[in-house]
Motif scaffolding. Structure first.
Motif, PDB file in Angstrom:
ATOM      1  N   UNK A  96       0.813  -1.213   0.000  1.00 28.25           N
ATOM      2  CA  UNK A  96       0.000   0.000   0.000  1.00 28.25           C
ATOM      3  C   UNK A  96       0.851   1.269   0.000  1.00 28.25           C
ATOM      4  N   UNK A  97       2.127   1.163   0.324  1.00 30.48           N
ATOM      5  CA  UNK A  97       2.986   2.345   0.437  1.00 30.48           C
ATOM      6  C   UNK A  97       3.098   3.099  -0.875  1.00 30.48           C
ATOM      7  N   UNK A  98       3.119   2.399  -1.975  1.00 33.92           N
ATOM      8  CA  UNK A  98       3.296   3.033  -3.287  1.00 33.92           C
ATOM      9  C   UNK A  98       1.980   3.516  -3.885  1.00 33.92           C
ATOM     10  N   UNK A  99       0.894   3.409  -3.149  1.00 35.46           N
ATOM     11  CA  UNK A  99      -0.395   3.868  -3.671  1.00 35.46           C
ATOM     12  C   UNK A  99      -0.442   5.381  -3.821  1.00 35.46           C
ATOM     13  N   UNK A 100       0.300   6.109  -2.988  1.00 33.27           N
ATOM     14  CA  UNK A 100       0.296   7.567  -3.029  1.00 33.27           C
ATOM     15  C   UNK A 100       1.699   8.127  -3.017  1.00 33.27           C
ATOM     16  N   UNK A 101       1.787   9.446  -3.100  1.00 27.76           N
ATOM     17  CA  UNK A 101       3.078  10.123  -3.090  1.00 27.76           C
ATOM     18  C   UNK A 101       3.718  10.013  -1.705  1.00 27.76           C
ATOM     19  N   UNK A 102       4.963  10.468  -1.610  1.00 29.46           N
ATOM     20  CA  UNK A 102       5.702  10.363  -0.362  1.00 29.46           C
ATOM     21  C   UNK A 102       4.960  11.063   0.774  1.00 29.46           C
ATOM     22  N   UNK A 103       4.692  10.338   1.845  1.00 25.82           N
ATOM     23  CA  UNK A 103       4.007  10.901   3.001  1.00 25.82           C
ATOM     24  C   UNK A 103       2.504  10.866   2.932  1.00 25.82           C
ATOM     25  N   UNK A 104       1.936  10.411   1.828  1.00 26.79           N
ATOM     26  CA  UNK A 104       0.478  10.382   1.686  1.00 26.79           C
ATOM     27  C   UNK A 104      -0.159   9.166   2.356  1.00 26.79           C
ATOM     28  N   UNK A 105       0.572   8.068   2.434  1.00 25.88           N
ATOM     29  CA  UNK A 105       0.053   6.854   3.071  1.00 25.88           C
ATOM     30  C   UNK A 105       0.788   6.679   4.396  1.00 25.88           C
ATOM     31  N   UNK A 106       0.048   6.794   5.494  1.00 27.46           N
ATOM     32  CA  UNK A 106       0.618   6.768   6.840  1.00 27.46           C
ATOM     33  C   UNK A 106       0.155   5.497   7.545  1.00 27.46           C
ATOM     34  N   UNK A 107       1.090   4.735   8.089  1.00 29.37           N
ATOM     35  CA  UNK A 107       0.771   3.475   8.750  1.00 29.37           C
ATOM     36  C   UNK A 107       0.790   3.649  10.264  1.00 29.37           C
TER      37      UNK A 107
END
Length: 383
Positions: A96-107
């Motif tokens: 899921x990390x590559x679904x959005x730009x840097x910092x857009x997907x937060x775990x």
């Protein structure tokens, strides 16, 4: 006096840099029409853009590491939204990390029984999706723990921080009086979340097909041997991409709050009809042996206790005897402006990997049939 000079290439670079700076300043401007006020009075910048755009929602997606989660995370993050992904297993969230730009997907690590971790996951969001669900029991969680109590804790966290929107993923045939435990718990969960957060949007998807689904892949696999109702269960299968599009649309449409949506495909199939499509596409014949329910159900229950992964359970056997029923009062894809896709158009795309190497590169079944028909076409001369 010493003269300064620069090459034409340097002058071109300076001019380009100035132009980019002007374009950046122009693109960063926002008009009043881009600002939307949410139900709780919070301003949100809603602008059309790609994964690198600024503005948009902050969404929490519980159950994002499951089958449907990747579709909604991808659509939200690719629009510039910040997506909070609560997770339990470290290895289950990486894709899921590559679904959005840097910092857009937060775990954020969480536990369904740990209320503070749930509250921390939703406190900064303006929309929360609950995709957490379980259709078979395990030694740590039964269906009541996940489908009812888990949904209740998430709804309480949403109500505590007065989140603008809450979308709860239920199931087709959700009914607290159903013979199936899964359908019963889903029906009770709908009542619980609505009592805690009345503005909850409830989504009831039909059986979903797509990559890593439990429909086409199950029928194409060699281990799916036993059935109990001669595969006569009927339903409207729906594409996972259509579900993801619908969930993303609900984030931008506040009129969907407090509504119930039945999301299903355009055509009704029996399980036997889908199995026939699958066999034709993989160019193999999968055997399905019918076993009476009174025999298969206890066998499935014992088998479910021996293994930890999802294969079969007693409730799975029970659901084979329950056809899908559509609530006439619920809204559908049509109310969201979405045209659902038919399963028959995607069998080649999802099942090609089950073919043997001898037939792997053959065209889809429908195209092969058209080629075969041409071999038997004859020109009849009446003269």
């Amino acid at each position: 006096m010493q003269k300064s000079w620069a090459s034409p290439a340097c002058n071109g670079l300076r001019a380009a840099a100035k132009g980019q700076g002007l374009r950046a300043n122009t693109a960063s401007r926002r008009g009043l029409q881009d600002v939307s006020i949410t139900r709780t009075g919070r301003p949100i910048i809603r602008v059309q853009g790609g994964r690198s755009s600024l503005g948009g929602h902050t969404a929490t997606v519980f159950g994002a590491t499951g089958f449907l989660g990747r579709y909604i995370v991808h659509r939200l993050a690719s629009r510039g939204c910040t997506v909070v992904v609560p997770f339990r297993e470290e290895m289950a969230k990486r894709h899921l990390k590559v679904s959005g730009d840097l910092g857009r997907v937060v775990f954020m690590e969480y536990d369904l029984r740990n209320t503070p971790s749930l509250e921390e996951s939703v406190r900064h969001s303006d929309i929360v999706y609950n995709l957490v669900g379980r259709d078979y029991p395990t030694k740590n969680f039964d269906l009541e723990d996940v489908n009812v109590e888990g949904a209740e804790r998430i709804a309480e966290a949403v109500a505590k921080y007065d989140i603008d929107r809450f979308v709860h993923m239920s199931s087709y045939n959700a009914d607290k009086n159903s013979k199936s435990e899964f359908f019963r718990t889903k029906g009770r969960a709908e009542e619980v979340v609505r009592s805690i957060f009345p503005e909850t949007t409830i989504v009831r998807p039909a059986p979903v097909f797509g990559h890593e689904d439990k429909l086409l892949n199950k029928l194409a696999g060699a281990s799916n041997l036993f059935t109990s109702n001669n595969m006569q269960e009927r339903f409207w299968p729906v594409h996972a991409i259509d579900i993801g599009t619908a969930l993303a649309t609900m984030a931008e449409d506040d009129s969907t709050a407090s509504e119930t949506y039945e999301l299903y495909g355009p055509r009704n199939y029996s399980m036997a009809e889908i199995a026939k499509l699958v066999d034709r596409e993989i160019i193999k014949h999968r055997r399905h042996i019918n076993v009476p329910k009174r025999v298969l159900a206890p066998m499935a229950q014992a088998y479910n206790k021996l293994i930890w992964w999802s294969q079969v359970s007693a409730d799975t056997v029970e659901r084979e005897f329950i056809d899908q029923k559509i609530d006439p009062k619920a809204k559908t894809f049509k109310d969201l402006g979405i045209e659902p896709a038919d399963l028959a158009n995607f069998t080649y795309h999802y099942l090609q990997g089950y073919r043997s190497s001898a037939f792997y590169d053959l065209p889809p079944a429908t195209e092969r049939e058209r080629r075969e028909e041409k071999k038997f076409l004859h020109v009849i001369d009446d003269q």
